[in-house]
Every structure is written in structure tokens, then in C-alpha cells.
Design a protein around this motif. Structure first.
Motif, PDB file in Angstrom:
ATOM      1  N   PHE A   1      44.276  13.955 -31.365  1.00  0.00           N
ATOM      2  CA  PHE A   1      43.635  15.273 -31.319  1.00  0.00           C
ATOM      3  C   PHE A   1      42.178  15.119 -31.733  1.00  0.00           C
ATOM      4  O   PHE A   1      41.862  14.426 -32.707  1.00  0.00           O
ATOM      5  N   ARG A   2      41.286  15.773 -30.969  1.00  0.00           N
ATOM      6  CA  ARG A   2      39.860  15.678 -31.277  1.00  0.00           C
ATOM      7  C   ARG A   2      39.203  17.045 -31.244  1.00  0.00           C
ATOM      8  O   ARG A   2      39.506  17.881 -30.374  1.00  0.00           O
ATOM      9  N   LEU A   3      38.291  17.267 -32.191  1.00  0.00           N
ATOM     10  CA  LEU A   3      37.425  18.436 -32.206  1.00  0.00           C
ATOM     11  C   LEU A   3      35.988  17.960 -32.091  1.00  0.00           C
ATOM     12  O   LEU A   3      35.520  17.172 -32.920  1.00  0.00           O
ATOM     13  N   TYR A   4      35.307  18.429 -31.047  1.00  0.00           N
ATOM     14  CA  TYR A   4      33.905  18.077 -30.827  1.00  0.00           C
ATOM     15  C   TYR A   4      33.069  19.352 -30.842  1.00  0.00           C
ATOM     16  O   TYR A   4      33.457  20.373 -30.270  1.00  0.00           O
ATOM     17  N   TYR A   5      31.907  19.295 -31.495  1.00  0.00           N
ATOM     18  CA  TYR A   5      31.005  20.438 -31.507  1.00  0.00           C
ATOM     19  C   TYR A   5      29.552  19.966 -31.396  1.00  0.00           C
ATOM     20  O   TYR A   5      29.214  18.843 -31.781  1.00  0.00           O
ATOM     21  N   LYS A   6      28.713  20.846 -30.868  1.00  0.00           N
ATOM     22  CA  LYS A   6      27.276  20.603 -30.829  1.00  0.00           C
ATOM     23  C   LYS A   6      26.572  21.948 -30.863  1.00  0.00           C
ATOM     24  O   LYS A   6      26.878  22.832 -30.066  1.00  0.00           O
ATOM     25  N   TRP A   7      25.651  22.086 -31.788  1.00  0.00           N
ATOM     26  CA  TRP A   7      24.926  23.336 -31.977  1.00  0.00           C
ATOM     27  C   TRP A   7      23.441  23.024 -32.086  1.00  0.00           C
ATOM     28  O   TRP A   7      23.032  22.217 -32.928  1.00  0.00           O
ATOM     29  N   THR A   8      22.638  23.645 -31.225  1.00  0.00           N
ATOM     30  CA  THR A   8      21.199  23.432 -31.196  1.00  0.00           C
ATOM     31  C   THR A   8      20.486  24.690 -31.658  1.00  0.00           C
ATOM     32  O   THR A   8      20.753  25.789 -31.154  1.00  0.00           O
ATOM     33  N   VAL A   9      19.578  24.534 -32.629  1.00  0.00           N
ATOM     34  CA  VAL A   9      18.830  25.657 -33.189  1.00  0.00           C
ATOM     35  C   VAL A   9      17.376  25.525 -32.793  1.00  0.00           C
ATOM     36  O   VAL A   9      16.711  24.548 -33.147  1.00  0.00           O
ATOM     37  N   MET A  10      16.883  26.507 -32.031  1.00  0.00           N
ATOM     38  CA  MET A  10      15.475  26.569 -31.619  1.00  0.00           C
ATOM     39  C   MET A  10      15.017  25.301 -30.893  1.00  0.00           C
ATOM     40  O   MET A  10      13.850  24.920 -30.962  1.00  0.00           O
ATOM     41  N   LYS A  11      15.970  24.610 -30.227  1.00  0.00           N
ATOM     42  CA  LYS A  11      15.701  23.395 -29.462  1.00  0.00           C
ATOM     43  C   LYS A  11      15.136  22.261 -30.316  1.00  0.00           C
ATOM     44  O   LYS A  11      14.618  21.276 -29.787  1.00  0.00           O
ATOM     45  N   ILE A  12      15.257  22.391 -31.643  1.00  0.00           N
ATOM     46  CA  ILE A  12      14.684  21.385 -32.547  1.00  0.00           C
ATOM     47  C   ILE A  12      15.743  20.756 -33.431  1.00  0.00           C
ATOM     48  O   ILE A  12      15.813  19.528 -33.579  1.00  0.00           O
ATOM     49  N   ILE A  13      16.594  21.569 -34.022  1.00  0.00           N
ATOM     50  CA  ILE A  13      17.623  21.087 -34.946  1.00  0.00           C
ATOM     51  C   ILE A  13      18.955  20.991 -34.205  1.00  0.00           C
ATOM     52  O   ILE A  13      19.380  21.956 -33.559  1.00  0.00           O
ATOM     53  N   VAL A  14      19.616  19.857 -34.305  1.00  0.00           N
ATOM     54  CA  VAL A  14      20.870  19.628 -33.597  1.00  0.00           C
ATOM     55  C   VAL A  14      21.946  19.195 -34.592  1.00  0.00           C
ATOM     56  O   VAL A  14      21.796  18.184 -35.285  1.00  0.00           O
ATOM     57  N   LEU A  15      23.019  19.968 -34.669  1.00  0.00           N
ATOM     58  CA  LEU A  15      24.216  19.607 -35.428  1.00  0.00           C
ATOM     59  C   LEU A  15      25.276  19.145 -34.438  1.00  0.00           C
ATOM     60  O   LEU A  15      25.584  19.851 -33.475  1.00  0.00           O
ATOM     61  N   GLU A  16      25.850  17.961 -34.652  1.00  0.00           N
ATOM     62  CA  GLU A  16      26.807  17.416 -33.699  1.00  0.00           C
ATOM     63  C   GLU A  16      27.893  16.650 -34.437  1.00  0.00           C
ATOM     64  O   GLU A  16      27.619  15.961 -35.425  1.00  0.00           O
ATOM     65  N   GLY A  17      29.127  16.780 -33.960  1.00  0.00           N
ATOM     66  CA  GLY A  17      30.218  16.065 -34.605  1.00  0.00           C
ATOM     67  C   GLY A  17      31.384  15.827 -33.677  1.00  0.00           C
ATOM     68  O   GLY A  17      31.661  16.622 -32.789  1.00  0.00           O
ATOM     69  N   SER A  18      32.070  14.692 -33.899  1.00  0.00           N
ATOM     70  CA  SER A  18      33.272  14.341 -33.155  1.00  0.00           C
ATOM     71  C   SER A  18      34.299  13.831 -34.161  1.00  0.00           C
ATOM     72  O   SER A  18      34.072  12.816 -34.830  1.00  0.00           O
ATOM     73  N   ASN A  19      35.422  14.557 -34.295  1.00  0.00           N
ATOM     74  CA  ASN A  19      36.384  14.290 -35.361  1.00  0.00           C
ATOM     75  C   ASN A  19      37.793  14.145 -34.782  1.00  0.00           C
ATOM     76  O   ASN A  19      38.254  15.004 -34.024  1.00  0.00           O
ATOM     77  N   PHE A  20      38.468  13.043 -35.143  1.00  0.00           N
ATOM     78  CA  PHE A  20      39.771  12.691 -34.574  1.00  0.00           C
ATOM     79  C   PHE A  20      40.852  12.659 -35.646  1.00  0.00           C
ATOM     80  O   PHE A  20      40.609  12.235 -36.780  1.00  0.00           O
ATOM     81  N   LEU A  21      42.045  13.071 -35.258  1.00  0.00           N
ATOM     82  CA  LEU A  21      43.268  12.828 -36.022  1.00  0.00           C
ATOM     83  C   LEU A  21      44.271  12.195 -35.073  1.00  0.00           C
ATOM     84  O   LEU A  21      44.630  12.791 -34.058  1.00  0.00           O
ATOM     85  N   GLN A  22      44.716  10.977 -35.407  1.00  0.00           N
ATOM     86  CA  GLN A  22      45.621  10.231 -34.537  1.00  0.00           C
ATOM     87  C   GLN A  22      46.876   9.858 -35.326  1.00  0.00           C
ATOM     88  O   GLN A  22      46.853   8.977 -36.178  1.00  0.00           O
ATOM     89  N   ASN A  23      47.973  10.538 -35.026  1.00  0.00           N
ATOM     90  CA  ASN A  23      49.252  10.309 -35.707  1.00  0.00           C
ATOM     91  C   ASN A  23      50.161   9.427 -34.859  1.00  0.00           C
ATOM     92  O   ASN A  23      50.274   9.624 -33.649  1.00  0.00           O
ATOM     93  N   SER A  24      50.822   8.469 -35.503  1.00  0.00           N
ATOM     94  CA  SER A  24      51.835   7.669 -34.819  1.00  0.00           C
ATOM     95  C   SER A  24      53.032   8.549 -34.482  1.00  0.00           C
ATOM     96  O   SER A  24      53.473   9.368 -35.301  1.00  0.00           O
ATOM     97  N   LEU A  25      53.583   8.380 -33.277  1.00  0.00           N
ATOM     98  CA  LEU A  25      54.749   9.153 -32.866  1.00  0.00           C
ATOM     99  C   LEU A  25      56.054   8.582 -33.430  1.00  0.00           C
ATOM    100  O   LEU A  25      57.083   9.245 -33.380  1.00  0.00           O
ATOM    101  N   SER A  26      56.007   7.373 -33.984  1.00  0.00           N
ATOM    102  CA  SER A  26      57.226   6.741 -34.502  1.00  0.00           C
ATOM    103  C   SER A  26      57.221   6.544 -36.014  1.00  0.00           C
ATOM    104  O   SER A  26      58.276   6.275 -36.595  1.00  0.00           O
ATOM    105  N   HIS A  27      56.063   6.672 -36.660  1.00  0.00           N
ATOM    106  CA  HIS A  27      55.969   6.491 -38.110  1.00  0.00           C
ATOM    107  C   HIS A  27      55.191   7.658 -38.695  1.00  0.00           C
ATOM    108  O   HIS A  27      53.975   7.776 -38.507  1.00  0.00           O
TER     109      HIS A  27
END
Length: 228
Positions: A151-177
Motif C-alpha cells: 500500500f502506498r500514499l503519494y502526495y505533492k503540494w505546490t505553494v505559489m510555484k515556489i515551495i514544494v512538499l512531496e512524499g511517497s510512503n509505503f506499508l508492505q505486509n507479508s501475506l504469510s507472516h
């Protein structure tokens, strides 16, 4: 896995390089950390191909703390303006996380919850096959394979074309453990000096529960990027 605006049928290219790091020298000790990352993307109206690689190296006095390599390639196929399919293959080798070798490959689906010129919020879900060679408790070899939900959540937010907040965050669970999971968080704040040059502060966090290891990198530097 990243979302793209709807382009024309012509081919578009994007290249990005970021270099961050820190050096600390005192009378009682020395430390340094270097973090380099590069990405390259090719995109058309419905299809895009992305490649990326990073290298982190660090020492605390004479003791090594990081010697971490990561590389990945993925593709996206847009179904419409909201949904797209993705495929991914990645390789990791990490001294700090006790990963001798790790290969992951899989497919999934993603959607743009928000998709505006100045704001993007994207959620994705898929299944990965993983083959790993690890060290448990620093010295016990562990070679195994598993399927993971990614599962991944990605975001990007640009303020006044100058400040950029960006992130990519993953949670990866084993299906057997049930106690086997991976957390990957990459978040940054950039201030554009030119259209192609930014000052960047970045936070990277990784946790591998199977080896009971984690790392947290907070650093700053420059980012160079260009569309063509």
C-alpha cells in the motif's frame, strides 16, 4: 509509482538528481553522510516508464553506518483520468538494514484522489513477490521469499510555484507472516531557486521488522530537475 498529468501523444522526458548530506567534525569524533538519488521518466498520454536509483554512504568515526543501494523500475498505464495500473521491479542492498540482497516485483492499481495543478494525492494497492537474503540479529543468515501486500500514499503540494512538499510512503505486509512488514517513507520540502534548481530538505525512514532494523535520515542539499 507516480502519477502524471494527461499529456499529448508526443513523448515527454523528465530527469531529476538530488544530492544531500552532512559532515560533523569535533574534537571527540567525526561523522559524515552522503545521499545521492537520480530518477528518469518517459511519459505519453496513457503510458509512462520510471527508473530511479539511490546510494547512501555514512560513517561515525571509523565505524560504518550506511552503505545502502536501491534501484527500481516501474510502469504506469492510465485507464482514465483517475485510475491506472502499475508494475514494479526493485533491488535493494543495505548495510544499515542488514539486507544482503532483496528483489521485489509485482503489479497493482492506483487512483488519484486529488489531481490538480498544485495538489496531488494518490493511493495505490498491489501484490509483490519478494526474494530476500538477510541477516537476523546481525549474524544469522536468513534466505526466504514471500508475497506482500503493498500500500502506498503519494502526495505533492505546490505553494505559489515556489515551495514544494512531496512524499511517497509505503506499508508492505507479508501475506504469510503477520509480524513481517516493511515501512518506507520518503518526504521532502523544496524551495525553487530556478525552474530547474531547488534547495531541498529531506526525510527518509525505513523499517524492516524481520531484521528488527530501521534507519532515519534527515538531511539537506540541492535538487536539479528538467523536463524535455
Amino acid at each position: 509509482m507516480a502519477g502524471f498529468a494527461q499529456f499529448s501523444d508526443s513523448v515527454h522526458y523528465f530527469i531529476k538528481y538530488a544530492s544531500t548530506g552532512s559532515i560533523n567534525r569535533t574534537n571527540t569524533g567525526n561523522s559524515y553522510l552522503l545521499n545521492n538519488a537520480m530518477g528518469f521518466k518517459i511519459s505519453k498520454r496513457r503510458i509512462s516508464l520510471n527508473t530511479g536509483a539511490s546510494y547512501v554512504y555514512g560513517k561515525q568515526d571509523t565505524r560504518q553506518t550506511n552503505n545502502d543501494v536501491s534501484a527500481a523500475v516501474d510502469f504506469n498505464y492510465n485507464v482514465d483520468s483517475v485510475w491506472y495500473y502499475w508494475g514494479l521491479a526493485s533491488y535493494d542492498k543495505s548495510f544499515s538494514l542488514k539486507i544482503n540482497n532483496r528483489f521485489q516485483a509485482g503489479v497493482g492499481i492506483a487512483m488519484d484522489v486529488i489531481h490538480r495543478p498544485n495538489a496531488t494525492l494518490n493511493l495505490s494497492e498491489g501484490i509483490l513477490f519478494e526474494n530476500s537474503d538477510l541477516f537476523l540479529k546481525d549474524t544469522i543468515p536468513d534466505i526466504y521469499h514471500t508475497f506482500r501486500n503493498s500500500f502506498r500514499l503519494y502526495y505533492k503540494w505546490t505553494v505559489m510555484k515556489i515551495i514544494v512538499l512531496e512524499g511517497s510512503n509505503f506499508l508492505q505486509n507479508s501475506l504469510s507472516h503477520g509480524d513481517d512488514y516493511i515501512l518506507k517513507c520518503n518526504n521532502s520540502l523544496s524551495v525553487k531557486l530556478r525552474s530547474w534548481l531547488s534547495l531541498t530538505a529531506a526525510m527518509t525512514y525505513n523499517k524492516l521488522n524481520r531484521t528488527d532494523r530501521e534507519n532515519l535520515l534527515l538531511n539537506y542539499g540541492i535538487t536539479v530537475e528538467k523536463f524535455f
